[in-house]
Scaffold this motif. Structure first.
Motif, PDB file in Angstrom:
ATOM      1  N   TYR A   1      27.507  56.103  37.656  1.00 33.59           N
ATOM      2  CA  TYR A   1      28.605  56.301  36.699  1.00 33.59           C
ATOM      3  C   TYR A   1      29.855  55.533  37.121  1.00 33.59           C
ATOM      4  CZ  TYR A   1      25.430  59.802  34.946  1.00 33.59           C
ATOM      5  OH  TYR A   1      24.310  60.425  34.439  1.00 33.59           O
ATOM      6  N   ARG A   2      30.063  55.394  38.414  1.00 31.30           N
ATOM      7  CA  ARG A   2      31.168  54.541  38.894  1.00 31.30           C
ATOM      8  C   ARG A   2      30.951  53.104  38.443  1.00 31.30           C
ATOM      9  NH1 ARG A   2      30.480  57.042  43.958  1.00 31.30           N
ATOM     10  NH2 ARG A   2      29.611  55.117  44.807  1.00 31.30           N
ATOM     11  N   GLU A   3      29.718  52.635  38.577  1.00 29.12           N
ATOM     12  CA  GLU A   3      29.405  51.253  38.214  1.00 29.12           C
ATOM     13  C   GLU A   3      29.500  51.027  36.703  1.00 29.12           C
ATOM     14  OE1 GLU A   3      28.527  48.379  40.355  1.00 29.12           O
ATOM     15  OE2 GLU A   3      29.873  49.817  41.315  1.00 29.12           O
ATOM     16  N   ARG A   4      29.104  52.017  35.930  1.00 29.37           N
ATOM     17  CA  ARG A   4      29.197  51.874  34.472  1.00 29.37           C
ATOM     18  C   ARG A   4      30.659  51.867  34.023  1.00 29.37           C
ATOM     19  NH1 ARG A   4      24.046  55.914  33.004  1.00 29.37           N
ATOM     20  NH2 ARG A   4      22.609  54.757  34.359  1.00 29.37           N
ATOM     21  N   LEU A   5      31.479  52.681  34.660  1.00 28.89           N
ATOM     22  CA  LEU A   5      32.910  52.671  34.351  1.00 28.89           C
ATOM     23  C   LEU A   5      33.524  51.336  34.762  1.00 28.89           C
ATOM     24  CD1 LEU A   5      35.509  54.085  33.417  1.00 28.89           C
ATOM     25  CD2 LEU A   5      35.708  55.055  35.720  1.00 28.89           C
ATOM     26  N   ARG A   6      33.091  50.821  35.901  1.00 30.81           N
ATOM     27  CA  ARG A   6      33.606  49.526  36.381  1.00 30.81           C
ATOM     28  C   ARG A   6      33.224  48.401  35.409  1.00 30.81           C
ATOM     29  NH1 ARG A   6      32.469  45.388  40.254  1.00 30.81           N
ATOM     30  NH2 ARG A   6      30.302  46.066  40.496  1.00 30.81           N
ATOM     31  N   GLY A   7      31.994  48.440  34.898  1.00 28.38           N
ATOM     32  CA  GLY A   7      31.557  47.428  33.931  1.00 28.38           C
ATOM     33  C   GLY A   7      32.327  47.532  32.627  1.00 28.38           C
ATOM     34  N   TYR A   8      32.593  48.753  32.206  1.00 26.39           N
ATOM     35  CA  TYR A   8      33.384  49.002  30.987  1.00 26.39           C
ATOM     36  C   TYR A   8      34.786  48.400  31.126  1.00 26.39           C
ATOM     37  CZ  TYR A   8      36.565  52.018  28.192  1.00 26.39           C
ATOM     38  OH  TYR A   8      37.553  52.505  27.379  1.00 26.39           O
ATOM     39  N   LYS A   9      35.440  48.681  32.255  1.00 23.85           N
ATOM     40  CA  LYS A   9      36.800  48.176  32.479  1.00 23.85           C
ATOM     41  C   LYS A   9      36.817  46.650  32.578  1.00 23.85           C
ATOM     42  CE  LYS A   9      38.838  52.187  34.852  1.00 23.85           C
ATOM     43  NZ  LYS A   9      39.387  52.674  36.151  1.00 23.85           N
ATOM     44  N   ALA A  10      35.800  46.087  33.253  1.00 26.09           N
ATOM     45  CA  ALA A  10      35.749  44.629  33.428  1.00 26.09           C
ATOM     46  C   ALA A  10      35.614  43.912  32.093  1.00 26.09           C
ATOM     47  CB  ALA A  10      34.589  44.259  34.355  1.00 26.09           C
ATOM     48  N   ALA A  11      34.794  44.454  31.194  1.00 25.04           N
ATOM     49  CA  ALA A  11      34.617  43.833  29.875  1.00 25.04           C
ATOM     50  C   ALA A  11      35.923  43.867  29.092  1.00 25.04           C
ATOM     51  CB  ALA A  11      33.507  44.549  29.108  1.00 25.04           C
ATOM     52  N   LEU A  12      36.631  44.996  29.132  1.00 20.41           N
ATOM     53  CA  LEU A  12      37.929  45.088  28.452  1.00 20.41           C
ATOM     54  C   LEU A  12      38.896  44.043  29.007  1.00 20.41           C
ATOM     55  CD1 LEU A  12      38.516  48.970  28.257  1.00 20.41           C
ATOM     56  CD2 LEU A  12      37.563  47.475  26.490  1.00 20.41           C
ATOM     57  N   GLN A  13      38.942  43.949  30.322  1.00 26.30           N
ATOM     58  CA  GLN A  13      39.874  43.015  30.965  1.00 26.30           C
ATOM     59  C   GLN A  13      39.554  41.569  30.607  1.00 26.30           C
ATOM     60  OE1 GLN A  13      39.994  43.369  35.221  1.00 26.30           O
ATOM     61  NE2 GLN A  13      41.774  42.057  35.430  1.00 26.30           N
ATOM     62  N   ASP A  14      38.258  41.231  30.616  1.00 29.96           N
ATOM     63  CA  ASP A  14      37.853  39.849  30.329  1.00 29.96           C
ATOM     64  C   ASP A  14      38.184  39.442  28.903  1.00 29.96           C
ATOM     65  OD1 ASP A  14      36.969  39.625  32.902  1.00 29.96           O
ATOM     66  OD2 ASP A  14      34.821  39.678  32.422  1.00 29.96           O
ATOM     67  N   TYR A  15      38.324  40.402  28.013  1.00 28.78           N
ATOM     68  CA  TYR A  15      38.641  40.099  26.613  1.00 28.78           C
ATOM     69  C   TYR A  15      40.062  40.529  26.241  1.00 28.78           C
ATOM     70  CZ  TYR A  15      33.867  38.616  25.666  1.00 28.78           C
ATOM     71  OH  TYR A  15      32.664  37.921  25.674  1.00 28.78           O
ATOM     72  N   ASN A  16      40.889  40.743  27.272  1.00 24.23           N
ATOM     73  CA  ASN A  16      42.319  41.060  27.083  1.00 24.23           C
ATOM     74  C   ASN A  16      42.551  42.285  26.195  1.00 24.23           C
ATOM     75  OD1 ASN A  16      43.250  38.791  28.639  1.00 24.23           O
ATOM     76  ND2 ASN A  16      42.661  37.492  26.889  1.00 24.23           N
ATOM     77  N   ILE A  17      41.706  43.297  26.384  1.00 20.32           N
ATOM     78  CA  ILE A  17      41.866  44.553  25.657  1.00 20.32           C
ATOM     79  C   ILE A  17      42.413  45.588  26.640  1.00 20.32           C
ATOM     80  CG2 ILE A  17      40.644  46.423  24.468  1.00 20.32           C
ATOM     81  CD1 ILE A  17      38.674  44.300  23.442  1.00 20.32           C
ATOM     82  N   PRO A  18      43.527  46.225  26.308  1.00 27.29           N
ATOM     83  CA  PRO A  18      44.138  47.170  27.250  1.00 27.29           C
ATOM     84  C   PRO A  18      43.252  48.388  27.524  1.00 27.29           C
ATOM     85  CG  PRO A  18      45.228  47.286  25.116  1.00 27.29           C
ATOM     86  CD  PRO A  18      44.311  46.110  25.058  1.00 27.29           C
ATOM     87  N   PHE A  19      43.263  48.844  28.773  1.00 28.80           N
ATOM     88  CA  PHE A  19      42.543  50.049  29.161  1.00 28.80           C
ATOM     89  C   PHE A  19      43.379  51.274  28.791  1.00 28.80           C
ATOM     90  CE2 PHE A  19      42.032  53.364  32.487  1.00 28.80           C
ATOM     91  CZ  PHE A  19      40.732  53.754  32.171  1.00 28.80           C
TER      92      PHE A  19
END
Length: 342
Positions: free
Chosen positions: A197-215
């Motif tokens: 679940y840590r890794e899935r959250l990390r992947g979620y945040k990384a995708a948002l960041q790579d597409y300039n979408i705020p967390f």
């Protein structure tokens, strides 16, 4: 009425021969005559004799039993992994003994002890969500019993494990939602002490960041990820000032709960809210609309865990087994619940 279990000594007494002769006859020893073997077999059947497998395992040092510990058996994910384990283990003449923990660390420790008491030749396990103390697994390691973890593992245990790349699975799912036009993406997760679940959250945040979408912290909801949890999480999101237009759930059940609430509130899926789950459970194909999900290659995971166990059992006593880490690449199975664009 209790019946005393017959032993080889009882058979020997009936035939006026030694217990060692009975033992050799039952094991088809070439030096025992066919007549003696037939007589021993006949008396053994009459007395309802059953071999003492634990005693045999103590004598030979091998039981040909592989212990498997899973959180629950009624999920296709774990059932498919067990099928994969058995497929390889049975071919190598191992029987599989399955224990469920129901996510309870005490039951997990008891299962480990029960399997060790049964003299299993190895253990393949997926950790309970709530396990913090790993001393029961350290006992297995100290006894020299092969131990392989799958799906859930902990870095404190320096042993072999087979997992999928949870980071990449989450990243692919969220990128897909972004490419379908979603900009307010929520995430259903579980306790963060569990690596998947840590890794899935990390992947979620990384995708948002790579597409300039705020967390947005309010878009991340932690729960047990069951159907009811998914419903409650979706209901909570619907109270926000800005309702998400995409959901990435770390479980298919959580995603289904969200889908139900959306339909009850006349929210169009996927045009208003696109939804993705994780695990690719069979029911995802039959929901309305069919649910996009991340496939974890469960059966293959079980196959590989069994292969690692067998590889370790083949080592001589002087050889040291080097733990293996196998990471499988997940696959995003796209269905109508997330497909806004053709």
């Amino acid at each position: 009425m209790n019946r005393k279990k017959a032993t080889i000594h009882d058979i020997a007494k009936e035939l006026n021969i030694t217990a060692s002769t009975v033992s050799r006859a039952l094991n088809d020893h070439p030096r025992i005559s066919d007549d003696t073997k037939l007589a021993v077999t006949r008396i053994a059947k009459e007395l309802r004799y059953r071999p003492h497998n634990l005693a045999a395992a103590l004598r030979s040092g091998k039981s040909n039993i592989l212990g498997v510990i899973i959180p629950v058996a009624d999920r296709n994910f774990f059932g498919s992994i067990v099928r994969g384990i058995e497929e390889i283990a049975n071919h190598a003449n191992y029987q599989v003994m399955i224990c469920q923990t129901y996510e309870d660390p005490k039951k997990e420790a008891a299962a480990v002890q029960a399997l060790m008491n049964s003299r299993v030749d190895g253990i393949i396990a997926s950790l309970s969500k709530n396990t913090l103390d790993f001393s029961h697994f350290n006992k297995v390691i100290d006894e020299g019993i092969p131990l392989v973890l799958f799906d859930r593992y902990n870095d404190q245990l320096e042993i072999s494990h087979v997992v999928i790349d949870d980071y990449q699975g989450a990243y692919k799912a969220v990128v897909h939602l972004i490419q379908q036009g979603c900009r307010r993406i929520a995430h259903f997760t579980n306790v963060q002490k569990i690596s998947i679940y840590r890794e899935r959250l990390r992947g979620y945040k990384a995708a948002l960041q790579d597409y300039n979408i705020p967390f947005v912290p309010d878009y991340v909801i932690e729960s047990d990820m069951q159907l009811l949890d998914g419903r409650r999480s979706m209901e909570k999101l619907l109270t926000l000032q800005e309702i998400p237009d995409g959901i990435f759930s770390s479980s298919d059940l959580g995603a289904m709960g969200a889908l139900q609430v959306c339909k009850e509130n006349n929210i169009n899926i996927p045009q208003q809210i696109a939804i993705i789950g994780f695990s690719n459970e069979p029911f995802t194909m039959f929901s309305d609309p069919p649910l996009t999900s991340v496939d974890q290659h469960c059966k293959r995971m079980g196959n590989i865990a069994s292969d690692i166990f067998l590889e370790e059992t083949k080592l001589s006593g002087t050889e040291k087994f080097i733990p293996k880490k196998v990471v499988l690449m997940p696959e995003l199975v796209i269905r109508k619940s997330s497909l806004r664009k053709s």
